[in-house]
Design a protein around this motif. Sequence first.
Motif, PDB file in Angstrom:
ATOM      1  N   VAL A 185     -29.189 -81.790  86.828  1.00 35.85           N
ATOM      2  CA  VAL A 185     -30.529 -82.380  86.868  1.00 35.85           C
ATOM      3  C   VAL A 185     -30.610 -83.559  85.900  1.00 35.85           C
ATOM      4  O   VAL A 185     -31.077 -84.649  86.256  1.00 35.85           O
ATOM      5  CB  VAL A 185     -31.612 -81.329  86.528  1.00 35.85           C
ATOM      6  CG1 VAL A 185     -32.948 -81.985  86.241  1.00 35.85           C
ATOM      7  CG2 VAL A 185     -31.750 -80.322  87.656  1.00 35.85           C
ATOM      8  N   HIS A 186     -30.146 -83.348  84.679  1.00 38.70           N
ATOM      9  CA  HIS A 186     -30.256 -84.411  83.669  1.00 38.70           C
ATOM     10  C   HIS A 186     -29.375 -85.607  84.010  1.00 38.70           C
ATOM     11  O   HIS A 186     -29.788 -86.755  83.823  1.00 38.70           O
ATOM     12  CB  HIS A 186     -29.939 -83.848  82.287  1.00 38.70           C
ATOM     13  CG  HIS A 186     -31.046 -83.017  81.749  1.00 38.70           C
ATOM     14  ND1 HIS A 186     -31.132 -81.669  82.011  1.00 38.70           N
ATOM     15  CD2 HIS A 186     -32.120 -83.339  80.999  1.00 38.70           C
ATOM     16  CE1 HIS A 186     -32.233 -81.202  81.441  1.00 38.70           C
ATOM     17  NE2 HIS A 186     -32.846 -82.189  80.826  1.00 38.70           N
ATOM     18  N   LEU A 187     -28.175 -85.356  84.522  1.00 37.03           N
ATOM     19  CA  LEU A 187     -27.298 -86.465  84.896  1.00 37.03           C
ATOM     20  C   LEU A 187     -27.848 -87.220  86.104  1.00 37.03           C
ATOM     21  O   LEU A 187     -27.779 -88.456  86.155  1.00 37.03           O
ATOM     22  CB  LEU A 187     -25.880 -85.962  85.160  1.00 37.03           C
ATOM     23  CG  LEU A 187     -25.118 -85.493  83.917  1.00 37.03           C
ATOM     24  CD1 LEU A 187     -23.788 -84.863  84.317  1.00 37.03           C
ATOM     25  CD2 LEU A 187     -24.918 -86.627  82.926  1.00 37.03           C
ATOM     26  N   SER A 230     -42.233 -81.840  90.259  1.00 38.93           N
ATOM     27  CA  SER A 230     -41.118 -82.257  91.105  1.00 38.93           C
ATOM     28  C   SER A 230     -40.063 -81.156  91.153  1.00 38.93           C
ATOM     29  O   SER A 230     -40.009 -80.282  90.287  1.00 38.93           O
ATOM     30  CB  SER A 230     -40.483 -83.546  90.562  1.00 38.93           C
ATOM     31  OG  SER A 230     -39.702 -83.272  89.415  1.00 38.93           O
ATOM     32  N   GLN A 231     -39.228 -81.221  92.179  1.00 40.31           N
ATOM     33  CA  GLN A 231     -38.167 -80.227  92.317  1.00 40.31           C
ATOM     34  C   GLN A 231     -37.213 -80.267  91.133  1.00 40.31           C
ATOM     35  O   GLN A 231     -36.683 -79.235  90.739  1.00 40.31           O
ATOM     36  CB  GLN A 231     -37.399 -80.456  93.613  1.00 40.31           C
ATOM     37  CG  GLN A 231     -38.193 -80.115  94.844  1.00 40.31           C
ATOM     38  CD  GLN A 231     -37.387 -80.316  96.110  1.00 40.31           C
ATOM     39  OE1 GLN A 231     -36.252 -80.788  96.089  1.00 40.31           O
ATOM     40  NE2 GLN A 231     -37.979 -79.954  97.237  1.00 40.31           N
ATOM     41  N   PHE A 232     -36.993 -81.442  90.573  1.00 38.52           N
ATOM     42  CA  PHE A 232     -36.092 -81.547  89.428  1.00 38.52           C
ATOM     43  C   PHE A 232     -36.652 -80.804  88.223  1.00 38.52           C
ATOM     44  O   PHE A 232     -35.919 -80.148  87.486  1.00 38.52           O
ATOM     45  CB  PHE A 232     -35.830 -83.012  89.075  1.00 38.52           C
ATOM     46  CG  PHE A 232     -35.140 -83.752  90.172  1.00 38.52           C
ATOM     47  CD1 PHE A 232     -33.806 -83.482  90.467  1.00 38.52           C
ATOM     48  CD2 PHE A 232     -35.814 -84.681  90.927  1.00 38.52           C
ATOM     49  CE1 PHE A 232     -33.157 -84.149  91.497  1.00 38.52           C
ATOM     50  CE2 PHE A 232     -35.178 -85.351  91.954  1.00 38.52           C
ATOM     51  CZ  PHE A 232     -33.850 -85.082  92.244  1.00 38.52           C
ATOM     52  N   VAL A 280     -36.380 -76.060  84.720  1.00 33.31           N
ATOM     53  CA  VAL A 280     -36.982 -74.920  84.025  1.00 33.31           C
ATOM     54  C   VAL A 280     -36.263 -73.617  84.402  1.00 33.31           C
ATOM     55  O   VAL A 280     -35.957 -72.794  83.533  1.00 33.31           O
ATOM     56  CB  VAL A 280     -38.501 -74.831  84.311  1.00 33.31           C
ATOM     57  CG1 VAL A 280     -39.071 -73.516  83.837  1.00 33.31           C
ATOM     58  CG2 VAL A 280     -39.233 -75.996  83.651  1.00 33.31           C
ATOM     59  N   VAL A 281     -35.960 -73.446  85.674  1.00 35.66           N
ATOM     60  CA  VAL A 281     -35.276 -72.226  86.117  1.00 35.66           C
ATOM     61  C   VAL A 281     -33.884 -72.133  85.502  1.00 35.66           C
ATOM     62  O   VAL A 281     -33.490 -71.081  84.969  1.00 35.66           O
ATOM     63  CB  VAL A 281     -35.199 -72.169  87.667  1.00 35.66           C
ATOM     64  CG1 VAL A 281     -34.249 -71.085  88.132  1.00 35.66           C
ATOM     65  CG2 VAL A 281     -36.588 -71.973  88.254  1.00 35.66           C
TER      66      VAL A 281
END
Length: 134
Positions: free
Chosen positions: A20-22, A94-96, A101-102
């Motif tokens: 996600v972060h990348l 958003s999905q990201f 969080v998950v």
Amino acid sequence: MLANWMRGLGAIGLVGSAAVHLYLYFGSGYSDIAVVGPLFLVNGIAGIVIAVALLFWRHWVPPFLTFGFGGVTLLAYLLSVTVGLYGVHDQFNSQFEYWGVVTEALCVICGLVLLVQEVRARQSSGAHAVPAGR
């Protein structure tokens, strides 16, 4: 057996958060944001490195790093949603953000379970017991 599952799930959480972060860094313009952009890049790289360590190094350090990675990343996100973090204000829409969080919660849970198992194993083996007569 539980430790192996926790290591696997923790690694999935770490790699998921790193992805996600990348993605946000390289594909969504976060590379242009001062302070937060470089932190996203560091987070992505660190997540992958810690995941490898968690899978292949049987020591208390990788679970500790997994727990810390998830906890600190969640805290930073919570700050960005509430008061803002270095000028970034997220909205949890958003999905990201959901996926982040998950995956980070998964890191916290798996890291904590592994740390508790490590402490219990050390206590039952007497690794930190004081020798008799002292």
